[in-house]
Enzyme design. Structure first.
Site, PDB file in Angstrom:
ATOM      1  N   ARG A  57      46.554  37.050  39.880  1.00 41.98           N
ATOM      2  CA  ARG A  57      45.705  38.245  39.976  1.00 41.98           C
ATOM      3  C   ARG A  57      44.507  37.939  40.861  1.00 41.98           C
ATOM      4  O   ARG A  57      44.220  36.789  41.198  1.00 41.98           O
ATOM      5  CB  ARG A  57      45.211  38.650  38.587  1.00 41.98           C
ATOM      6  N   GLY A  83      40.444  37.594  41.751  1.00 38.30           N
ATOM      7  CA  GLY A  83      39.290  37.095  41.040  1.00 38.30           C
ATOM      8  C   GLY A  83      39.278  35.592  40.865  1.00 38.30           C
ATOM      9  O   GLY A  83      39.989  34.856  41.545  1.00 38.30           O
ATOM     10  N   THR A 111      38.690  32.977  34.254  1.00 42.40           N
ATOM     11  CA  THR A 111      38.302  33.698  33.055  1.00 42.40           C
ATOM     12  C   THR A 111      38.963  33.072  31.835  1.00 42.40           C
ATOM     13  O   THR A 111      39.837  32.210  31.951  1.00 42.40           O
ATOM     14  CB  THR A 111      38.647  35.194  33.145  1.00 42.40           C
ATOM     15  N   TYR A 112      38.509  33.512  30.681  1.00 38.82           N
ATOM     16  CA  TYR A 112      39.036  33.054  29.392  1.00 38.82           C
ATOM     17  C   TYR A 112      39.723  34.202  28.685  1.00 38.82           C
ATOM     18  O   TYR A 112      39.266  35.356  28.744  1.00 38.82           O
ATOM     19  CB  TYR A 112      37.884  32.550  28.513  1.00 38.82           C
ATOM     20  N   HIS A 113      40.843  33.898  28.019  1.00 41.29           N
ATOM     21  CA  HIS A 113      41.473  34.827  27.090  1.00 41.29           C
ATOM     22  C   HIS A 113      41.662  34.110  25.764  1.00 41.29           C
ATOM     23  O   HIS A 113      41.935  32.898  25.727  1.00 41.29           O
ATOM     24  CB  HIS A 113      42.847  35.289  27.594  1.00 41.29           C
ATOM     25  N   ALA A 153      36.158  42.392  31.524  1.00 39.37           N
ATOM     26  CA  ALA A 153      36.580  41.940  32.853  1.00 39.37           C
ATOM     27  C   ALA A 153      37.819  42.701  33.272  1.00 39.37           C
ATOM     28  O   ALA A 153      38.511  43.305  32.454  1.00 39.37           O
ATOM     29  CB  ALA A 153      36.858  40.431  32.831  1.00 39.37           C
ATOM     30  N   GLY A 195      41.098  42.580  36.502  1.00 36.99           N
ATOM     31  CA  GLY A 195      41.712  41.982  37.677  1.00 36.99           C
ATOM     32  C   GLY A 195      43.154  42.429  37.761  1.00 36.99           C
ATOM     33  O   GLY A 195      43.829  42.558  36.742  1.00 36.99           O
ATOM     34  N   ALA A 224      40.202  43.187  30.134  1.00 38.55           N
ATOM     35  CA  ALA A 224      39.980  42.407  28.915  1.00 38.55           C
ATOM     36  C   ALA A 224      38.614  42.780  28.354  1.00 38.55           C
ATOM     37  O   ALA A 224      37.604  42.679  29.063  1.00 38.55           O
ATOM     38  CB  ALA A 224      40.044  40.912  29.206  1.00 38.55           C
ATOM     39  N   CYS A 241      34.204  33.997  36.050  1.00 42.94           N
ATOM     40  CA  CYS A 241      34.225  34.841  37.251  1.00 42.94           C
ATOM     41  C   CYS A 241      33.328  34.294  38.349  1.00 42.94           C
ATOM     42  O   CYS A 241      32.898  35.036  39.243  1.00 42.94           O
ATOM     43  CB  CYS A 241      33.848  36.283  36.914  1.00 42.94           C
TER      44      CYS A 241
END
Length: 256
Positions: free
Chosen positions: A84, A86, A89-91, A159, A161, A174, A190
């Protein structure tokens, strides 16, 4: 400027309702990507309706196409190359991820308008909890002002993307509902390292929202902007922490 763009991507006449699915337990990231890839191909062939899929993931980091490896500060969780747009990031648990598989050939091939509409989707969802989310021209995502932290302080609460294949979108948004915010410390989220820009969640803002309430708000706001949805059968949920896999390259937009 994104604020000046028309918002909303209404369905063309005769299009089926968007399938709306929710997974009620953690979904492994590589399984989610594999499902999206297959579903997008089916949408592009006209063999499946568009879809929104709401999930949570086990703790992990994802790298977008603009990610800087130096932005991984502590590899405490698996790192996946997402494909994606960007950066890093964290999930993880307590964060609602919405994967959006929309056919822009039939709704209008305008990526800037699509991204602005995703931001508006988030903003309207947050408004249901009396949270004022705002977009920023110099930063992707949705932000909330934090005067309690000091003048000029803002935190990112959501966020986004995307990727686009054959004008069908993958990935999405997210929203931080109740994640462990310390998990963001393992990366430069980011690519934003300015001290006054942090990360927050609904619970961090003092709003004890249940995930089911967030899901209801998401669906209502989505239908305002994209049109009707129809509940689909839940996708089986899986969880693992295997090493990240490399996603195939395609067109992408800044985000997550």
């Amino acid at each position: 400027m994104r604020d000046a763009l028309d918002l909303g991507m209404p369905a063309a006449a005769g299009m089926a309702a968007v399938e709306w699915r929710v997974s009620d337990s953690a979904v492994a990231y590589e399984d989610a990507v594999a499902f999206m890839e297959a579903r997008v191909e089916a949408i592009a062939r006209g063999e499946a309706p568009e879809m929104v899929w709401l999930v949570e993931h086990p703790p992990l980091y994802t790298a977008g196409t603009s990610a800087n490896p130096a932005d991984v500060l502590d590899v405490r969780f698996p790192v996946f190359e997402s494909g994606r747009g960007g950066q890093m990031t964290y999930h993880g648990p307590g964060q609602r991820v919405g994967y959006v598989m929309i056919d822009l050939r039939r709704r209008g091939p305008d990526l800037r308008r699509f991204v602005a509409t995703l931001e508006e989707w988030i903003i309207r969802t947050l408004a249901a909890f009396n949270v004022r989310g705002e977009r920023r021209e110099d930063r992707i995502g949705v932000w909330v002002k934090r005067p309690d932290k000091g003048e000029g302080y803002e935190d990112k609460i959501a966020a986004l993307g995307i990727r686009v294949k054959k004008w069908v979108t993958l990935h999405g948004i997210a929203i931080n509902v109740e994640p462990d915010l310390s998990h963001f410390d393992g990366i430069v989220p980011c690519g934003v390292s300015i001290k006054r820009y942090g990360v927050t969640s609904l619970v961090d803002l003092g709003i004890p929202a249940a995930m089911t309430d967030v899901d209801m708000a998401l669906r209502g706001a989505f239908e305002e902007l994209f049109g009707a949805t129809e509940a689909g059968q839940n996708i089986g949920s899986t969880e693992n922490s295997s090493p990240g896999t490399r996603a195939r390259k395609s067109d992408s937009m800044p985000g997550l």
